[in-house]
Design an enzyme around this catalytic site. Structure first.
Site, short mmCIF file in Angstrom:
data_model
loop_
_atom_site.label_atom_id
_atom_site.label_comp_id
_atom_site.label_asym_id
_atom_site.label_seq_id
_atom_site.Cartn_x
_atom_site.Cartn_y
_atom_site.Cartn_z
N HIS A 39 4.93 14.64 -25.07
CA HIS A 39 4.94 13.56 -26.06
C HIS A 39 6.23 13.66 -26.86
CE1 HIS A 39 2.58 11.31 -29.47
NE2 HIS A 39 3.85 10.93 -29.40
N ARG B 22 8.77 12.71 -29.49
CA ARG B 22 8.81 11.90 -30.70
C ARG B 22 10.25 11.57 -31.05
NH1 ARG B 22 3.91 14.69 -31.37
NH2 ARG B 22 2.27 13.35 -32.22
N GLU C 1 3.49 10.55 -23.23
CA GLU C 1 2.90 9.92 -24.40
C GLU C 1 4.00 9.55 -25.38
OE1 GLU C 1 -1.25 12.54 -24.48
OE2 GLU C 1 0.30 12.87 -26.01
N THR D 187 1.25 14.78 -36.31
CA THR D 187 0.50 14.73 -35.06
C THR D 187 -0.30 13.44 -35.01
OG1 THR D 187 -1.01 15.98 -33.63
CG2 THR D 187 -1.53 15.94 -35.99
N HIS E 124 -6.97 15.56 -27.82
CA HIS E 124 -6.68 15.98 -29.19
C HIS E 124 -7.75 16.93 -29.70
CE1 HIS E 124 -5.01 16.03 -33.25
NE2 HIS E 124 -3.95 15.44 -32.72
N GLY F 133 -3.02 20.58 -25.13
CA GLY F 133 -1.78 21.31 -25.33
C GLY F 133 -1.89 22.42 -26.35
N HIS F 134 -2.10 22.06 -27.62
CA HIS F 134 -2.04 23.05 -28.70
C HIS F 134 -3.02 24.20 -28.46
CE1 HIS F 134 -1.25 24.42 -32.82
NE2 HIS F 134 -2.54 24.70 -32.85
#
Length: 241
Positions: A43, A45, A70, A100, A190, A213-214
């Site tokens: 993702h 940004r 994303e 986030t 998420h 992910g996290h």
């Protein structure tokens, strides 16, 4: 079985913290696939504080499972994904400086804008997905603008899971049934983790893919990357038993 896509943003964040290419994001992506991951997600940004735009083309060259990108559909983002043509683009309504993702698209109020963006992706042969909250009117709006899939924002489920898992998953299970009747493909992501993943996947019908992910990268600090991916795959397999 529900597919596991590993989000590598936190790996990219570690890489960027030293201004070098260590850890090598491309090598980690290849290793994740070798360890059983069925997809790779990043993702990027606008500030590129973790995944960067140039990672998209580099990953496209090596990912052999499925590449999911994303992001917020700025023109710069769109040019990057249209050039690379990943398997899937998941559009997320993040403000430029947002820490986030914490909410889904208003598919009704922003229908005209999103319809044009989705049309551009599909014309390039890219599967489109919209990050959404589990609400029937939002899903109906998603169908009206032509997206291929939606991705449920599962933060509220994860937050309430330890308090009342049945109540936490109920809106998602209901919305998943709506998505099925509307012909929408269904992803989720998420704050899903080893504790809450199996229950979610077992209770949400038609779920096709989770992006994690996290939590996965954090678990890998303790268990190792290969072992961690196997644990997540086992959690998804348990959901089908």
């Amino acid at each position: 079985m529900v597919r596991l896509s590993v989000n590598l943003n936190k790996v990219a964040l570690i890489r960027n913290s030293r201004g070098s290419n260590y850890p090598d994001l491309i090598r980690v992506a290849q290793d994740c696939e070798r360890f059983g991951a069925q997809g790779i997600t990043i993702h990027p940004r606008p500030d590129q504080r973790h995944a960067r735009y140039d990672d998209v083309a580099a990953l496209k060259e090596v990912v052999t499972t499925e590449l999911n990108i994303e992001g917020y559909p700025s023109e710069e983002f769109m040019q990057v994904v249209l050039a690379a043509r990943p398997d899937q683009v998941t559009l997320v309504p993040d403000a430029p400086g947002q820490l986030t993702s914490d909410h889904g698209w208003d598919t009704v109020g922003r229908a005209d804008e999103l319809r044009d963006i989705i049309g551009r992706l599909q014309a390039a042969g890219i599967r489109s997905s919209l990050f959404v909250d589990p609400e029937d009117n939002i899903l109906e709006g998603a169908v009206a603008i032509g997206t291929d899939r939606v991705e449920f924002y599962t933060g509220p489920y994860a937050h309430e899971f330890s308090r009342d898992r049945a109540a936490a998953v109920a809106p998602f299970a209901r919305a998943a049934r709506t998505a099925a009747t509307l012909g929408l493909g269904l992803n989720a992501g998420h704050d899903l983790n080893l504790d809450n993943l199996t229950y979610f996947a077992a209770q949400v019908p038609g779920l096709q893919e989770v992006s994690i992910g996290h939590a996965l990268v954090t678990d890998a600090l303790y268990y190792g990357l290969s072992n961690t991916i196997q644990q997540y795959l086992h959690r998804l397999a348990d959901a089908g038993n």
